[in-house]
Scaffold this active site. Sequence first.
Site, PDB file in Angstrom:
ATOM      1  N   LYS A   1       0.831  -1.209   0.000  1.00 20.26           N
ATOM      2  CA  LYS A   1       0.000   0.000   0.000  1.00 20.26           C
ATOM      3  C   LYS A   1       0.863   1.256   0.000  1.00 20.26           C
ATOM      4  O   LYS A   1       0.579   2.231  -0.707  1.00 20.26           O
ATOM      5  CB  LYS A   1      -0.920   0.017   1.225  1.00 20.26           C
ATOM      6  CG  LYS A   1      -2.104  -0.924   1.158  1.00 20.26           C
ATOM      7  CD  LYS A   1      -2.976  -0.751   2.395  1.00 20.26           C
ATOM      8  CE  LYS A   1      -4.172  -1.697   2.354  1.00 20.26           C
ATOM      9  NZ  LYS A   1      -5.018  -1.550   3.570  1.00 20.26           N
TER      10      LYS A   1
ATOM     11  N   THR B   1     -11.535  -2.583  12.554  1.00 18.90           N
ATOM     12  CA  THR B   1     -12.129  -3.123  13.790  1.00 18.90           C
ATOM     13  C   THR B   1     -13.082  -4.253  13.400  1.00 18.90           C
ATOM     14  O   THR B   1     -14.305  -4.122  13.524  1.00 18.90           O
ATOM     15  CB  THR B   1     -12.892  -2.037  14.567  1.00 18.90           C
ATOM     16  OG1 THR B   1     -13.857  -1.415  13.694  1.00 18.90           O
ATOM     17  CG2 THR B   1     -11.938  -0.979  15.097  1.00 18.90           C
TER      18      THR B   1
ATOM     19  N   GLU C   1     -16.382   8.466  11.403  1.00 16.53           N
ATOM     20  CA  GLU C   1     -16.505   8.724   9.965  1.00 16.53           C
ATOM     21  C   GLU C   1     -17.900   8.318   9.490  1.00 16.53           C
ATOM     22  O   GLU C   1     -18.511   7.391  10.013  1.00 16.53           O
ATOM     23  CB  GLU C   1     -15.421   7.966   9.190  1.00 16.53           C
ATOM     24  CG  GLU C   1     -15.358   6.455   9.419  1.00 16.53           C
ATOM     25  CD  GLU C   1     -16.274   5.676   8.489  1.00 16.53           C
ATOM     26  OE1 GLU C   1     -16.786   6.274   7.518  1.00 16.53           O
ATOM     27  OE2 GLU C   1     -16.482   4.477   8.734  1.00 16.53           O
TER      28      GLU C   1
ATOM     29  N   LYS D   1     -22.417   6.791  15.730  1.00 10.26           N
ATOM     30  CA  LYS D   1     -22.155   6.042  14.490  1.00 10.26           C
ATOM     31  C   LYS D   1     -22.909   4.716  14.488  1.00 10.26           C
ATOM     32  O   LYS D   1     -23.551   4.351  13.489  1.00 10.26           O
ATOM     33  CB  LYS D   1     -20.642   5.798  14.348  1.00 10.26           C
ATOM     34  CG  LYS D   1     -20.261   4.925  13.145  1.00 10.26           C
ATOM     35  CD  LYS D   1     -20.642   5.573  11.837  1.00 10.26           C
ATOM     36  CE  LYS D   1     -20.326   4.676  10.648  1.00 10.26           C
ATOM     37  NZ  LYS D   1     -18.903   4.471  10.425  1.00 10.26           N
TER      38      LYS D   1
ATOM     39  N   PHE E   1     -32.785   5.134   1.625  1.00  8.23           N
ATOM     40  CA  PHE E   1     -32.708   3.803   2.228  1.00  8.23           C
ATOM     41  C   PHE E   1     -34.060   3.079   2.210  1.00  8.23           C
ATOM     42  O   PHE E   1     -34.331   2.243   3.062  1.00  8.23           O
ATOM     43  CB  PHE E   1     -32.119   3.865   3.639  1.00  8.23           C
ATOM     44  CG  PHE E   1     -30.651   4.168   3.635  1.00  8.23           C
ATOM     45  CD1 PHE E   1     -29.707   3.155   3.623  1.00  8.23           C
ATOM     46  CD2 PHE E   1     -30.216   5.485   3.603  1.00  8.23           C
ATOM     47  CE1 PHE E   1     -28.358   3.446   3.583  1.00  8.23           C
ATOM     48  CE2 PHE E   1     -28.863   5.785   3.557  1.00  8.23           C
ATOM     49  CZ  PHE E   1     -27.931   4.757   3.549  1.00  8.23           C
TER      50      PHE E   1
ATOM     51  N   CYS F   1     -19.687  -2.358   6.781  1.00  6.10           N
ATOM     52  CA  CYS F   1     -20.143  -1.502   7.884  1.00  6.10           C
ATOM     53  C   CYS F   1     -21.406  -2.011   8.564  1.00  6.10           C
ATOM     54  O   CYS F   1     -21.399  -2.272   9.769  1.00  6.10           O
ATOM     55  CB  CYS F   1     -20.372  -0.075   7.374  1.00  6.10           C
ATOM     56  SG  CYS F   1     -18.853   0.791   6.945  1.00  6.10           S
TER      57      CYS F   1
ATOM     58  N   LYS G   1     -21.191  -5.385  10.563  1.00  8.15           N
ATOM     59  CA  LYS G   1     -20.271  -5.254  11.695  1.00  8.15           C
ATOM     60  C   LYS G   1     -20.845  -4.335  12.775  1.00  8.15           C
ATOM     61  O   LYS G   1     -20.799  -4.657  13.972  1.00  8.15           O
ATOM     62  CB  LYS G   1     -18.923  -4.703  11.198  1.00  8.15           C
ATOM     63  CG  LYS G   1     -17.879  -4.492  12.277  1.00  8.15           C
ATOM     64  CD  LYS G   1     -16.542  -4.132  11.674  1.00  8.15           C
ATOM     65  CE  LYS G   1     -16.517  -2.760  11.068  1.00  8.15           C
ATOM     66  NZ  LYS G   1     -16.543  -1.684  12.102  1.00  8.15           N
TER      67      LYS G   1
END
Length: 470
Positions: free
Chosen positions: A35, A84, A153, A228, A273, A284, A287
Amino acid sequence: MNVVCIGAGYVGSVTGTAFAAIGHQTTIIDIDQKKIERMNRGESPIYEPGMEQFLPALIGKNLFVTSSYEAVAEAQVVFIAVGTPSQEDGTADLRYIKLAAEHIGRALSKERFTVIVNKSTVPVGTSELVASLVEEASGLVADKDFTVVSNPEFLREGYALEDVFFPDRIVVGTVQPQGLQVMRELYHNLIERVGYDQLSELFPFSYHPQMPKPTYFETDAKSAELIKYAANAFLAVKISYINEMARLCEVLGGNVRDIAEGMGLDTRIGKKFLQVSSGWSGSCFPKDTAELLATSQKYGSEMTVVKAAVESNERMHLHVVEKVVRKLQSLNGKRIGILGLTFKPDTDDARKTQASYIIQKLVELGGSVRVHDPQGMAMFQSLNSHLKVTYCREPLETGTRADAVILLTHWQEYQELDWEAMYPVMRRPYVLDTRNYLESARLTALGFCYEGLGLSTISPSVAGDGVMGG
């Protein structure tokens, strides 16, 4: 300001690039040498529209990429943007957060106050955990020599640069005065759009100077950490709800697209949505809902609505498989094409996608599966090496002697596909569109048996007698 971002993954690479673009001296640190080399060549480590323009313009100027933590000593702000992943019990694995905290502590300067920012999605209390680990490694005192802030984020893959340059909200979790002041300075150029006229030449999206500015919201660290999770779980519930409505429409009659449109006209609900799919997935939602649900259960306050959304989502994956089985009956000897492996278009992210579950079930039932995705095949194959599927270079190849073609990801490429050429190569011209995305009238006119999810009308069945090809 002097900014360091730990992690060159999806969040770290985009966040670090954006801060460099708005004028901060930014260093991205990662342990993955490949990377690092790619970014130092001006190449993006992820597929994300716009990154290929920004990196060459910034690398070696305002943006640097390395494996060394030396830059932490000079930094005013250090972001932690590492993975995570979920553990077997649904809770977040914090090993990379802990490792980053220890490295930061060993490199932290005793000469300046440093703000350490949790950008990764982390469980409640992680700010305190990071602070204690940094104290141990550095010998410094939290909230005196440094502070830890939560700044979650809210990036949508495929639109990440637009979201980071034009967020609708910025959430900052801390009550420490110096931390609050540093974060306000950090985001000043972004909120006030300093230099955006020049930057707009690199934007992969439209820019208007009069676009509304983001809401800058300050709260405590624990509330920021929960925001979040709460937001993603709520959106997951909303998607599960409309998908359940789609299943009900197939039983009672009714058109879920019209129902979603009618619901969305209610300003308390909104249209976002409420798009039908084979279920929410990706890196996302699964998790974050798993972590929030596991935490609520651990502390004796189970979120039963979130639990129901998770169960409903698994049911939606299975519903897609059942529709194919109803159409083709036994899948033994049947060939099935899959269009789309990523959880959404305009990303190469194939982690925990609906495709992995659906394809696994199709294979278990005896189906022979051929797949295509414009960007996600390499990641999907690396994560699902156990799946015996054929990877196709062109989408039309998925239809070769196929009994069904299933659209799972609504890439524009598939809407523009030469369906006229697809028809004669299929053995049975059955198309299952799990996004209600394709032009059903056109496909039906070409002779396909088109089926969506939750639609009141479908084209005539071709089970058994609509054999095409030799």
